[in-house]
Design an enzyme around this catalytic site. Structure first.
Site, short mmCIF file in Angstrom:
data_model
loop_
_atom_site.label_atom_id
_atom_site.label_comp_id
_atom_site.label_asym_id
_atom_site.label_seq_id
_atom_site.Cartn_x
_atom_site.Cartn_y
_atom_site.Cartn_z
N ARG A 50 1.04 -1.43 -0.06
CA ARG A 50 0.01 -0.16 0.03
C ARG A 50 0.95 1.25 -0.10
NH1 ARG A 50 -4.57 0.86 4.43
NH2 ARG A 50 -2.66 1.05 5.93
N LYS A 149 -2.42 6.90 1.50
CA LYS A 149 -2.11 7.41 2.96
C LYS A 149 -1.11 8.51 2.87
CE LYS A 149 -2.10 4.71 7.07
NZ LYS A 149 -2.93 5.39 7.86
N GLU A 182 -15.72 6.81 5.40
CA GLU A 182 -15.16 5.93 6.64
C GLU A 182 -15.10 6.83 7.71
OE1 GLU A 182 -10.68 5.58 5.49
OE2 GLU A 182 -10.97 7.49 4.62
N1 PMP Z 1 -9.06 5.12 7.09
C1 PMP Z 1 -8.14 5.89 7.55
C2 PMP Z 1 -8.36 7.46 6.99
C3 PMP Z 1 -6.94 5.34 8.04
O1 PMP Z 1 -6.12 6.53 8.76
C4 PMP Z 1 -6.89 4.15 8.61
C5 PMP Z 1 -5.61 3.68 9.23
N2 PMP Z 1 -5.55 4.33 10.60
C6 PMP Z 1 -7.69 3.28 8.36
C7 PMP Z 1 -8.91 3.66 7.32
C8 PMP Z 1 -7.69 1.78 8.60
O2 PMP Z 1 -6.62 1.40 7.80
P1 PMP Z 1 -5.50 0.14 8.33
O3 PMP Z 1 -6.79 -1.18 8.67
O4 PMP Z 1 -4.91 -0.27 6.94
O5 PMP Z 1 -5.11 0.49 9.42
#
Ligand code: PMP
Length: 288
Positions: A50, A149, A182
């Site tokens: 990622r 990210k 989200e």
């Molecule tokens: N959405 C956002 C905006 C995030 O910053 C994160 C990570 N904290 C997630 C979703 C969850 O992703 P992951 O399961 O890969 O940590």
């Protein structure tokens, strides 16, 4: 604490970067948050993949190979004895001039911090948390894709401020069309009968590593797992609702905008998924 900085492990006090780094000046860079459990780095390949996808999307060249970066994360965990912890992996655009032009930055900087994890308080896992809808719309996918990210988390931080002001732990962020995207730092799921539903990333969500693991585990458990466009109405009327993230793992949402979700306590299916997730996380990962 020993910090990995551009190929070397240095003491925390010496882990310094230039004020001309565009990561600082413009939030120009990408990152990952990764967990270690029982002496193994969880889903390390998925996080590295990622990171590279994020970097490609912002035209940032990571100055290391994937295997080199994997080895560097493991080495940093080892040096800090981070057997059950949290790793922050950051790649900045690097040092450049004061203008926006990223191509003035000669080389990206790679930083790895292996630290302890700050979790939600235990009672929130037992009782569930409350959320409100954020007035801050998630970044438009064609502005800065939420799949990236990036080091620029202001969109999420503005939403998080709203959660704090409202006295709750998290927010539901909507996209420009009014559909659920989200939370400010986690993905959102609902359960309706035997269905496990979550918005597709095209609705403005990060493709969470935890999200993908949870979808797989739910499918293995016989649930009907679907990505689908969701509205707040769907969330209010869910049997169960929960958030997923590397730090949060799986955490129930019991109230949203003062509406009680389902039975107002963590639901049986969410708890069963949590048990499966913890068992999976305890057994799988790259050895430190
Ligand atoms: N959405 C956002 C905006 C995030 O910053 C994160 C990570 N904290 C997630 C979703 C969850 O992703 P992951 O399961 O890969 O940590």
């Amino acid at each position: 604490m020993k910090i990995y900085l551009n190929g070397k492990l240095v003491p925390e006090k010496d882990a310094k970067i230039s004020v001309f780094d565009h990561g600082l000046l413009y939030g120009d860079g990408v990152f990952e948050g990764i967990r270690s459990y029982n002496g193994r780095v969880f889903m390390l390949d998925a996080h590295i993949d990622r990171l590279y996808r994020s970097a490609l999307a912002i035209a940032l060249e990571i100055p290391m190979s994937k295997t080199g970066l994997i080895a560097a994360v493991v080495k940093t965990c080892k040096a800090n004895d981070t057997m059950n912890g949290y790793v922050r992996l950051v790649v900045t655009r690097g040092v450049g001039t004061l203008g926006l032009n990223p191509y003035t930055c000669k080389k990206g900087q790679v930083i790895i911090i292996a630290a302890n994890i700050q979790l939600y308080p235990q009672e929130l896992y037992a009782h569930g948390l409350q959320v409100v809808t954020s007035g801050t719309i998630r970044n438009h996918t064609e502005s800065l894709s939420p799949c990236v990210k990036s080091l620029n988390y202001l969109n999420n931080i503005m939403a998080k401020i709203e959660a704090i002001n409202a006295g709750v732990e998290e927010v539901v962020m909507l996209n420009q069309q009014g559909f659920v995207a989200e939370a400010s730092g986690d993905n959102i799921f609902i359960i309706k009968g035997n269905q496990l539903l979550t918005p597709p990333v095209s609705c403005g969500a990060l493709e969470g590593v935890t999200r993908n693991v949870v979808m797989d585990l739910a499918q293995q458990a016989g649930m009907d797992v679907r990505e689908c466009v969701l509205t707040r109405y769907d969330l209010y009327n869910a049997d169960e609702m929960f958030l997923t993230g590397t730090a949060a793992e799986i955490i129930s949402v019991i109230k949203m905008d003062r509406r009680t979700i389902g039975g107002g306590k963590p639901g049986a299916k969410t708890l069963a998924l949590t048990t499966r997730f913890r068992a999976f996380a305890a057994r799988n990962g790259t050895p430190i």
